[in-house]
Write a protein that holds these residues in place. Structure first.
Motif, PDB file in Angstrom:
ATOM      1  N   ALA A 172      20.655  56.237  10.028  1.00 33.70           N
ATOM      2  CA  ALA A 172      21.932  56.217  10.348  1.00 33.70           C
ATOM      3  C   ALA A 172      22.486  55.321  11.634  1.00 33.70           C
ATOM      4  N   ALA A 173      21.708  55.131  12.476  1.00 36.41           N
ATOM      5  CA  ALA A 173      21.967  54.118  13.390  1.00 36.41           C
ATOM      6  C   ALA A 173      21.854  52.814  13.146  1.00 36.41           C
ATOM      7  N   VAL A 174      20.768  52.515  12.322  1.00 35.31           N
ATOM      8  CA  VAL A 174      20.607  51.134  11.657  1.00 35.31           C
ATOM      9  C   VAL A 174      21.586  50.734  10.617  1.00 35.31           C
ATOM     10  N   ALA A 175      21.875  51.601   9.954  1.00 38.79           N
ATOM     11  CA  ALA A 175      23.088  51.483   8.735  1.00 38.79           C
ATOM     12  C   ALA A 175      24.297  51.192   9.537  1.00 38.79           C
ATOM     13  N   LEU A 176      24.726  52.034  10.534  1.00 31.45           N
ATOM     14  CA  LEU A 176      26.052  51.919  11.130  1.00 31.45           C
ATOM     15  C   LEU A 176      26.236  50.680  11.858  1.00 31.45           C
ATOM     16  N   PHE A 177      25.078  50.037  12.436  1.00 32.79           N
ATOM     17  CA  PHE A 177      25.209  48.975  13.202  1.00 32.79           C
ATOM     18  C   PHE A 177      25.463  47.830  12.287  1.00 32.79           C
ATOM     19  N   HIS A 178      24.975  47.899  11.018  1.00 29.78           N
ATOM     20  CA  HIS A 178      24.954  46.678  10.019  1.00 29.78           C
ATOM     21  C   HIS A 178      26.455  46.892   9.298  1.00 29.78           C
ATOM     22  N   VAL A 179      26.972  48.093   9.280  1.00 29.72           N
ATOM     23  CA  VAL A 179      28.200  48.187   8.781  1.00 29.72           C
ATOM     24  C   VAL A 179      29.185  47.635   9.348  1.00 29.72           C
ATOM     25  N   LEU A 223      23.798  49.447   3.739  1.00 31.66           N
ATOM     26  CA  LEU A 223      23.227  50.721   3.392  1.00 31.66           C
ATOM     27  C   LEU A 223      21.639  50.359   3.308  1.00 31.66           C
ATOM     28  N   LEU A 224      21.329  49.237   2.259  1.00 31.95           N
ATOM     29  CA  LEU A 224      20.073  48.974   2.349  1.00 31.95           C
ATOM     30  C   LEU A 224      19.314  48.641   3.748  1.00 31.95           C
ATOM     31  N   GLU A 225      19.976  47.910   4.645  1.00 25.23           N
ATOM     32  CA  GLU A 225      19.507  47.632   5.761  1.00 25.23           C
ATOM     33  C   GLU A 225      19.019  49.148   6.690  1.00 25.23           C
ATOM     34  N   GLY A 226      19.503  50.030   6.356  1.00 24.79           N
ATOM     35  CA  GLY A 226      19.369  51.339   6.993  1.00 24.79           C
ATOM     36  C   GLY A 226      17.813  51.874   6.635  1.00 24.79           C
ATOM     37  N   PHE A 227      17.266  51.431   5.639  1.00 20.63           N
ATOM     38  CA  PHE A 227      15.814  51.823   5.308  1.00 20.63           C
ATOM     39  C   PHE A 227      14.976  51.016   6.173  1.00 20.63           C
ATOM     40  N   PHE A 235      15.659  38.390  -4.602  1.00 22.04           N
ATOM     41  CA  PHE A 235      16.704  38.981  -5.012  1.00 22.04           C
ATOM     42  C   PHE A 235      17.424  39.624  -3.686  1.00 22.04           C
ATOM     43  N   ILE A 236      17.056  40.137  -2.793  1.00 22.67           N
ATOM     44  CA  ILE A 236      17.753  40.951  -1.902  1.00 22.67           C
ATOM     45  C   ILE A 236      17.627  40.235  -0.495  1.00 22.67           C
ATOM     46  N   ALA A 237      16.977  39.074  -0.456  1.00 23.21           N
ATOM     47  CA  ALA A 237      16.664  38.534   1.125  1.00 23.21           C
ATOM     48  C   ALA A 237      18.024  38.395   1.622  1.00 23.21           C
ATOM     49  N   PHE A 238      17.914  38.575   3.188  1.00 25.07           N
ATOM     50  CA  PHE A 238      19.373  38.632   3.897  1.00 25.07           C
ATOM     51  C   PHE A 238      18.776  38.615   5.511  1.00 25.07           C
ATOM     52  N   PRO A 239      18.483  37.406   5.817  1.00 26.59           N
ATOM     53  CA  PRO A 239      17.998  37.204   7.187  1.00 26.59           C
ATOM     54  C   PRO A 239      19.136  37.036   8.343  1.00 26.59           C
ATOM     55  N   TRP A 240      19.956  37.973   8.493  1.00 29.17           N
ATOM     56  CA  TRP A 240      21.127  38.034   9.376  1.00 29.17           C
ATOM     57  C   TRP A 240      20.805  39.124  10.113  1.00 29.17           C
ATOM     58  N   LEU A 241      21.196  39.094  11.427  1.00 29.55           N
ATOM     59  CA  LEU A 241      21.443  39.941  12.535  1.00 29.55           C
ATOM     60  C   LEU A 241      19.939  40.331  12.869  1.00 29.55           C
ATOM     61  N   LEU A 242      19.153  39.444  12.756  1.00 25.49           N
ATOM     62  CA  LEU A 242      17.552  39.789  13.241  1.00 25.49           C
ATOM     63  C   LEU A 242      17.473  39.844  14.718  1.00 25.49           C
ATOM     64  N   LEU A 243      16.762  40.583  15.316  1.00 24.72           N
ATOM     65  CA  LEU A 243      16.736  41.018  16.646  1.00 24.72           C
ATOM     66  C   LEU A 243      16.487  39.522  17.306  1.00 24.72           C
ATOM     67  N   GLY A 244      15.834  38.909  16.906  1.00 21.30           N
ATOM     68  CA  GLY A 244      15.494  37.625  17.778  1.00 21.30           C
ATOM     69  C   GLY A 244      16.722  36.733  17.937  1.00 21.30           C
ATOM     70  N   HIS A 245      17.671  36.701  16.840  1.00 21.25           N
ATOM     71  CA  HIS A 245      18.714  36.023  16.855  1.00 21.25           C
ATOM     72  C   HIS A 245      19.491  36.441  18.118  1.00 21.25           C
ATOM     73  N   SER A 246      19.659  37.340  18.807  1.00 22.28           N
ATOM     74  CA  SER A 246      20.271  38.073  19.783  1.00 22.28           C
ATOM     75  C   SER A 246      19.973  37.225  21.132  1.00 22.28           C
ATOM     76  N   GLN A 247      18.685  36.543  20.986  1.00 25.24           N
ATOM     77  CA  GLN A 247      18.315  35.760  22.244  1.00 25.24           C
ATOM     78  C   GLN A 247      18.674  34.141  22.281  1.00 25.24           C
ATOM     79  N   HIS A 248      19.772  33.967  21.377  1.00 19.60           N
ATOM     80  CA  HIS A 248      20.170  32.478  21.225  1.00 19.60           C
ATOM     81  C   HIS A 248      20.413  31.656  22.325  1.00 19.60           C
ATOM     82  N   ASP A 249      21.255  32.585  23.519  1.00 20.62           N
ATOM     83  CA  ASP A 249      21.638  31.759  24.497  1.00 20.62           C
ATOM     84  C   ASP A 249      20.333  31.334  25.679  1.00 20.62           C
ATOM     85  N   LEU A 250      19.087  31.996  25.298  1.00 22.49           N
ATOM     86  CA  LEU A 250      18.065  31.478  26.383  1.00 22.49           C
ATOM     87  C   LEU A 250      17.223  30.336  25.741  1.00 22.49           C
TER      88      LEU A 250
END
Length: 684
Positions: free
Chosen positions: A140-147, A166-170, A210-225
């Protein structure tokens, strides 16, 4: 008061060593008042109700001890209901808190440091609740974040947005529950399993067919460093994800250890303190190593950087509603030609370096580009033009032919190749391609190279699963959500990489085109570098993700996220990146990941990067360095995957690597309401 009176404590009940009189010290019967001196029972209160023998005052309203009402017994059903409600509040709170922290780690808040703690509530729940509750909360938490985080996809494809989220929730279930399960079975702390598993899972997310989607990876959050993210030339973005998850794992381990000691009513001993110190030093030490490497690497890369090709970037401003309208096709073509000519005219007579490349945005040419490299291609173009003449109007066909001649003449006038995006309208048969064409500056040559987009956008440019046994259901599901009148076009993926030679002599460079969504795929640009590319150019149409019409533009999160992806791609291969985007943001990124040029206009006194029309000419800085990532690819992520698989195998076999089951763990709780006992989670 009689010694047999129930209100009088027996002498044997006096505490040892007290000053209470013993039997021998008690006053003799002759010293007590005579029975005849006592008031009659009918004339006053009973002897037991009178003052004590010591004549001390008694509470006047105190009821007799025997008359006190019994304490109410707690209702078991009410207690159980209260416990369930408290647990639900805990589960809902962890879900909401982690989803909120993850969202705040990315644009628009961009508080990347929050990513280092965002998963701690989920890890806590997974380690202290049953498996079903842990799985539901993680999903629920990860799917909600991606929604919320991927809401910009809904502009293009609402079904694609929901299916992707919804797939990212898994992925969230695997990321949170597997390390906790390994911890319970083997005793391996989260800080030793979570980072490796997370890096491996994100690599799978970005490379699964078929379903590759490399967005919102946790490492991307560090882009300013800037200095910390330089490790991407060794590990790609997955190394930054590893760092983020190290912090989450260490904090969760520490919290669970303290909880275990509090529940056992034990103080932390020296071994516990050493363990906490080690858990704190692991993420801090890795962060220090990454920062030190970055400082040294930035100096080295800057010293090796040279001026690359001089690129003229043309950014029109066409909202998607205008761009897609057939009646606007001539306006789109004319605007790009006009902007290009104006930029070239401004450089005539000026003491400026020659232009090496003209770059237009994705699909900025609204018709097929005449590709006469082969006889079949020339015939296909003429057949398409004849169909426009026969089924459309002769004047329209003549206008298209005139504009096409102007397009082919533009690079000749500029003395530099032109890279332009267009859809080929399936002139070569099969399905259409989203392509970019390279037009020669030499008269009569026309198209010299063509690149067809490889990484198509799921549910926007293609529907995953067509013709496959495993994902056929997914294809049918998404297809059912797309109405016929939506005008959905399924593209055919191309092959690559394709290189375009620009400049001459010492200025000669090999440019590798990519298209829009492909800037998010490290492996695609890595393949181009291995093929000899010295600069990446990415043509994109982000008008989908700019709200409002001309003069009222406001960007969505997609624009900022795509910019961050360009930063990582430049670092991974140490090659310059140039993005040319309809409506913005067009920019140049140096091999250090620093943005050196952006198209910015001042509107109402404020700098604006989106919804503006214009051009700029900039050098694309680049290097000839070969990075570890270029040579070895996703080796780091695969090593992380092997470590995670090894730990999972040990956990499956029940091999305990830490002999004391109490160390850092707590007993498994009772199953969640309605959960069978055999589904309760393993000891944490």
């Amino acid at each position: 008061m009689s010694a047999l009176d129930p209100a009088s404590p027996p002498a044997s009940d006096a505490p040892p060593g007290s000053d209470a009189p013993t039997g021998s010290d008690a006053p003799a019967a002759s010293d007590a008042p005579a029975a005849s001196d006592a008031p009659a029972a009918s004339d006053g209160p009973a002897a037991s109700d009178g003052p004590a023998a010591s004549d001390g005052p008694a509470a006047p309203d105190a009821p007799p001890a025997s008359d006190a009402p019994p304490a109410p017994r707690p209702d078991p059903a009410a207690l159980a209901q209260a416990a369930v409600e408290a647990r639900l509040r805990r589960l809902y709170g962890a879900t909401a808190l982690s989803a909120l922290l993850l969202f705040a780690s990315f644009h628009p808040l961009d508080l990347g440091w929050l990513a280092h703690v965002a998963l701690v509530p989920l890890l806590w729940v997974a380690a202290t609740e049953g498996r079903v509750a842990a799985g539901v909360v993680s999903y629920a938490a990860v799917a909600l974040f991606h929604v919320v985080g991927l809401a910009w996809i809904a502009v293009v494809s609402p079904p694609g947005w929901l299916v992707t989220a919804l797939l990212e929730g898994f992925y969230g279930v695997a990321l949170v529950c597997l390390p906790v399960w390994i911890r319970g079975r083997t005793g391996v702390p989260l800080v030793a399993s979570l980072p490796a598993l997370g890096a491996a899972l994100e690599c799978l997310r970005g490379n699964t067919p078929f379903i590759a989607f490399p967005w919102l990876l946790l490492g991307h959050s560090q882009h300013d460093l800037t200095h910390v993210i330089q490790v991407a030339d060794v590990t790609s973005v997955y190394g930054l994800t590893f760092l983020v998850l190290c912090s989450n794992g260490a904090l969760a381990d520490a919290a669970l250890l303290v909880r275990a000691r509090l529940r056992a009513e034990r103080d932390l001993d020296d071994r516990d303190r050493r363990r906490l110190l080690v858990w704190a030093l692991v993420p801090l030490g890795l962060l220090a190593v990454a920062w030190t490497y970055g400082v040294l690497r930035v100096r080295q890369v800057r010293a090796a950087t040279r001026e690359g090709p001089n690129v003229l970037v043309v950014q029109p401003d066409f909202p998607q509603s205008i761009k897609d309208a057939p009646a606007s096709s001539f306006e789109v073509a004319a605007a790009n030609l006009r902007l290009s000519r104006q930029a070239l005219e401004r450089r005539v007579g000026a003491d400026a370096a020659p232009i090496d490349l003209l770059l237009w945005s994705e699909t900025m040419w609204p018709w097929p580009v005449p590709d006469a490299r082969t006889e079949a291609g020339a015939e296909a173009w003429q057949a398409w033009l004849k169909a426009e003449h026969d089924h459309g109007s002769p004047s329209r066909a003549a206008a298209i032919e005139s504009y096409s001649r102007q397009l082919l003449a533009l690079p000749v006038v500029a003395g530099a190749p032109l890279v332009v995006g267009a859809v080929d309208h399936a002139l070569a048969g099969g399905r259409p391609h989203n392509a970019v064409y390279a037009l020669s500056p030499r008269p009569g040559e026309g198209v010299v190279a063509r690149y067809d987009k490889i990484a198509l956008v799921p549910a926007s440019e293609f529907i995953p699963g067509e013709g496959t046994l495993l994902f056929g259901w997914l294809y049918r599901l998404i297809k059912s959500f797309i109405p016929e009148q939506f005008g959905f076009v399924e593209f055919e993926p191309g092959a690559g990489p394709v290189l375009v030679a620009v400049g001459e002599g010492e200025r000669a460079e090999q440019v590798a085109p990519s298209i829009c969504f492909e800037i998010s795929f490290p492996e695609l640009l890595r393949a181009a570098v291995r093929a000899g590319a010295t600069v990446h150019v990415c043509a994109a149409n982000d008008a989908w993700f700019v709200r409002g019409g001309r003069g009222q533009a406001a960007e969505t999160a997609q624009l900022a996220l795509a910019r961050d992806h360009a930063v990582f791609r430049a670092i991974e291969g140490r090659r310059g990146v140039v993005r040319c985007v309809n409506r913005g943001v067009s920019l140049v990124v140096a091999p250090t990941g620093e943005v050196t040029e952006e198209l910015v206009r001042v509107v109402d006194g404020k700098p604006t990067r989106v919804g503006v029309e214009g051009t700029f000419v900039a050098r694309a800085p680049t290097t000839s360095l070969t990075t570890v990532y270029t040579a070895a690819g996703n080796l780091f992520a695969w090593l992380c995957g092997l470590w995670a698989v090894a730990l999972a195998a040990l956990a499956w076999r029940g091999v305990r690597l830490r002999p004391d089951p109490e160390e850092g763990g707590v007993p498994a709780p009772a199953p969640f309401a309605g959960e069978p006992p055999d589904r309760a989670g393993p000891p944490a």
